[in-house]
Every structure is written in C-alpha cells, then in structure tokens.
Scaffold this active site. Sequence first.
Site, PDB file in Angstrom:
ATOM      1  N   ASP A  29      70.258 -65.648  44.706  1.00 10.55           N
ATOM      2  CA  ASP A  29      70.740 -64.494  43.946  1.00 10.55           C
ATOM      3  C   ASP A  29      71.920 -64.940  43.072  1.00 10.55           C
ATOM      4  O   ASP A  29      72.823 -65.645  43.533  1.00 10.55           O
ATOM      5  CB  ASP A  29      71.162 -63.358  44.896  1.00 10.55           C
ATOM      6  CG  ASP A  29      71.311 -62.037  44.161  1.00 10.55           C
ATOM      7  OD1 ASP A  29      70.497 -61.131  44.416  1.00 10.55           O
ATOM      8  OD2 ASP A  29      72.226 -61.910  43.314  1.00 10.55           O
ATOM      9  N   ILE A  30      71.902 -64.513  41.826  1.00  6.00           N
ATOM     10  CA  ILE A  30      72.935 -64.925  40.864  1.00  6.00           C
ATOM     11  C   ILE A  30      74.309 -64.316  41.195  1.00  6.00           C
ATOM     12  O   ILE A  30      75.340 -64.841  40.788  1.00  6.00           O
ATOM     13  CB  ILE A  30      72.487 -64.537  39.431  1.00  6.00           C
ATOM     14  CG1 ILE A  30      73.147 -65.421  38.394  1.00  6.00           C
ATOM     15  CG2 ILE A  30      72.690 -63.064  39.138  1.00  6.00           C
ATOM     16  CD1 ILE A  30      72.524 -65.297  37.006  1.00  6.00           C
ATOM     17  N   ASN A  85      65.337 -52.866  48.017  1.00  4.34           N
ATOM     18  CA  ASN A  85      65.906 -51.665  47.417  1.00  4.34           C
ATOM     19  C   ASN A  85      64.821 -50.963  46.617  1.00  4.34           C
ATOM     20  O   ASN A  85      63.971 -51.612  46.002  1.00  4.34           O
ATOM     21  CB  ASN A  85      67.052 -52.025  46.461  1.00  4.34           C
ATOM     22  CG  ASN A  85      68.295 -52.465  47.198  1.00  4.34           C
ATOM     23  OD1 ASN A  85      68.612 -51.931  48.253  1.00  4.34           O
ATOM     24  ND2 ASN A  85      68.992 -53.438  46.650  1.00  4.34           N
ATOM     25  N   GLU A  93      67.991 -52.620  37.935  1.00  6.23           N
ATOM     26  CA  GLU A  93      68.234 -53.862  37.202  1.00  6.23           C
ATOM     27  C   GLU A  93      66.931 -54.639  36.976  1.00  6.23           C
ATOM     28  O   GLU A  93      66.643 -55.064  35.859  1.00  6.23           O
ATOM     29  CB  GLU A  93      69.219 -54.700  38.006  1.00  6.23           C
ATOM     30  CG  GLU A  93      69.739 -55.889  37.255  1.00  6.23           C
ATOM     31  CD  GLU A  93      70.751 -56.682  38.073  1.00  6.23           C
ATOM     32  OE1 GLU A  93      71.282 -56.163  39.071  1.00  6.23           O
ATOM     33  OE2 GLU A  93      71.000 -57.829  37.701  1.00  6.23           O
ATOM     34  N   VAL A  94      66.159 -54.808  38.026  1.00  4.92           N
ATOM     35  CA  VAL A  94      64.946 -55.629  37.918  1.00  4.92           C
ATOM     36  C   VAL A  94      63.747 -54.860  38.471  1.00  4.92           C
ATOM     37  O   VAL A  94      63.644 -54.648  39.686  1.00  4.92           O
ATOM     38  CB  VAL A  94      65.110 -56.974  38.672  1.00  4.92           C
ATOM     39  CG1 VAL A  94      63.893 -57.855  38.408  1.00  4.92           C
ATOM     40  CG2 VAL A  94      66.396 -57.693  38.247  1.00  4.92           C
ATOM     41  N   HIS A  98      61.437 -57.458  45.078  1.00  4.08           N
ATOM     42  CA  HIS A  98      62.043 -58.675  45.627  1.00  4.08           C
ATOM     43  C   HIS A  98      62.628 -58.326  46.984  1.00  4.08           C
ATOM     44  O   HIS A  98      63.251 -57.278  47.145  1.00  4.08           O
ATOM     45  CB  HIS A  98      63.114 -59.244  44.686  1.00  4.08           C
ATOM     46  CG  HIS A  98      64.029 -58.218  44.131  1.00  4.08           C
ATOM     47  ND1 HIS A  98      63.676 -57.377  43.100  1.00  4.08           N
ATOM     48  CD2 HIS A  98      65.284 -57.852  44.499  1.00  4.08           C
ATOM     49  CE1 HIS A  98      64.677 -56.568  42.830  1.00  4.08           C
ATOM     50  NE2 HIS A  98      65.668 -56.819  43.678  1.00  4.08           N
ATOM     51  N   HIS A 100      65.334 -59.114  49.678  1.00 12.56           N
ATOM     52  CA  HIS A 100      66.631 -59.774  49.838  1.00 12.56           C
ATOM     53  C   HIS A 100      66.706 -60.412  51.223  1.00 12.56           C
ATOM     54  O   HIS A 100      66.355 -59.771  52.226  1.00 12.56           O
ATOM     55  CB  HIS A 100      67.771 -58.757  49.749  1.00 12.56           C
ATOM     56  CG  HIS A 100      67.948 -58.135  48.399  1.00 12.56           C
ATOM     57  ND1 HIS A 100      68.950 -58.506  47.531  1.00 12.56           N
ATOM     58  CD2 HIS A 100      67.264 -57.157  47.758  1.00 12.56           C
ATOM     59  CE1 HIS A 100      68.879 -57.785  46.419  1.00 12.56           C
ATOM     60  NE2 HIS A 100      67.863 -56.953  46.539  1.00 12.56           N
TER      61      HIS A 100
HETATM   62  P1  AMP Z   1      68.201 -54.801  43.422  1.00 18.24           P
HETATM   63  O1  AMP Z   1      67.265 -54.543  42.250  1.00 18.24           O
HETATM   64  O2  AMP Z   1      69.284 -53.817  43.560  1.00 18.24           O
HETATM   65  O3  AMP Z   1      67.444 -54.985  44.709  1.00 18.24           O
HETATM   66  O4  AMP Z   1      68.923 -56.184  43.129  1.00 18.24           O
HETATM   67  C1  AMP Z   1      68.609 -57.088  42.083  1.00 18.24           C
HETATM   68  C2  AMP Z   1      69.210 -58.412  42.456  1.00 18.24           C
HETATM   69  O5  AMP Z   1      68.786 -59.400  41.510  1.00 18.24           O
HETATM   70  C3  AMP Z   1      70.738 -58.393  42.435  1.00 18.24           C
HETATM   71  O6  AMP Z   1      71.226 -58.818  43.712  1.00 18.24           O
HETATM   72  C4  AMP Z   1      71.095 -59.385  41.302  1.00 18.24           C
HETATM   73  O7  AMP Z   1      72.276 -60.106  41.565  1.00 18.24           O
HETATM   74  C5  AMP Z   1      69.863 -60.277  41.256  1.00 18.24           C
HETATM   75  N1  AMP Z   1      69.615 -60.925  39.970  1.00 18.24           N
HETATM   76  C6  AMP Z   1      69.552 -60.319  38.754  1.00 18.24           C
HETATM   77  N2  AMP Z   1      69.271 -61.222  37.800  1.00 18.24           N
HETATM   78  C7  AMP Z   1      69.150 -62.419  38.427  1.00 18.24           C
HETATM   79  C8  AMP Z   1      68.886 -63.756  37.981  1.00 18.24           C
HETATM   80  N3  AMP Z   1      68.690 -64.031  36.698  1.00 18.24           N
HETATM   81  N4  AMP Z   1      68.832 -64.744  38.901  1.00 18.24           N
HETATM   82  C9  AMP Z   1      69.052 -64.470  40.208  1.00 18.24           C
HETATM   83  N5  AMP Z   1      69.309 -63.233  40.686  1.00 18.24           N
HETATM   84  C10 AMP Z   1      69.365 -62.232  39.804  1.00 18.24           C
END
Ligand code: AMP
Length: 105
Positions: A29-30, A85, A93-94, A98, A100
């Site tokens: 994780d970044i 999540n 965010e994404v 994924h 964790h």
């Molecule tokens: P969530 O969607 O809340 O489950 O979390 C998204 C996770 O992705 C967060 O912990 C971010 O820090 C992580 N993240 C976002 N972009 C990147 C990236 N480019 N490389 C690694 N981790 C990432």
Amino acid sequence: MSSIFTKIISREIKSEIVYEQDNLIVIKDINPKAKTHLLIIPKKEIPTINDLTINDKDLIADMFLVAKKIAKDLNIDAWYRLHFNVWALWWQEVMHIHLHLLSDI
Ligand code: AMP
C-alpha cells in the site's frame, strides 16, 4: 476507464509488487496504515464487493489463500488483519476490489 490497480497490473504505473499469480497481484500500500500493509488485488476489475457474482467464488477464495500464504512467508501469521472496504455510495479512491492485509508485528 481502467482503475489505477489495472494500470499497476499492466505495469503502466509503478508499484512495489510482492507477489503475482495468474489471477491476482499483491502490492505494498502506498500509504501504509500498519507496519505491513499489503493489498491483494484480482486482475479482474470488479468495482466493489457488491458487484461479486457466484462466478467470482474461486477468485475470492484465492485472495484469502494468498493472504494466508503471504502472512506465513513474512512470518506475521501470528497476528494480522484482513478487510475489504465498501464505499459504494460515497467517494471511493479505487473502484477495483482489494483485500487489505495489515500487521504490526
Ligand atoms: P480503500 O479503497 O479505502 O479500501 O483503500 C484504497 C487503498 O489503496 C488505500 O489504502 C491507498 O493507500 C491505496 N492505494 C491507492 N493508490 C495506490 C497505489 N498507486 N499504489 C499502492 N496503493 C495505493
């Protein structure tokens, strides 16, 4: 549009990849929230857990089995946390599921 994780999987964007197999990838994780914070990401781009179907059951099982293997390989299998999540109704965010894996040992 491809998710940032799909771009990492295709090597369009750099990331610290710690493990890869045919159907998933594991990256650091970044923005780590624990001493070890990894993300187990399927290569198939599924937006959220709410979008899973029965056809994804082997993929989801593999995500947990890989989490277990990585925890053992890193010698953190005495204590770790796994979570998904779901931010389906809020800003997310994404939009690519994924798992964790976090540990502070
Ligand atoms: P969530 O969607 O809340 O489950 O979390 C998204 C996770 O992705 C967060 O912990 C971010 O820090 C992580 N993240 C976002 N972009 C990147 C990236 N480019 N490389 C690694 N981790 C990432």
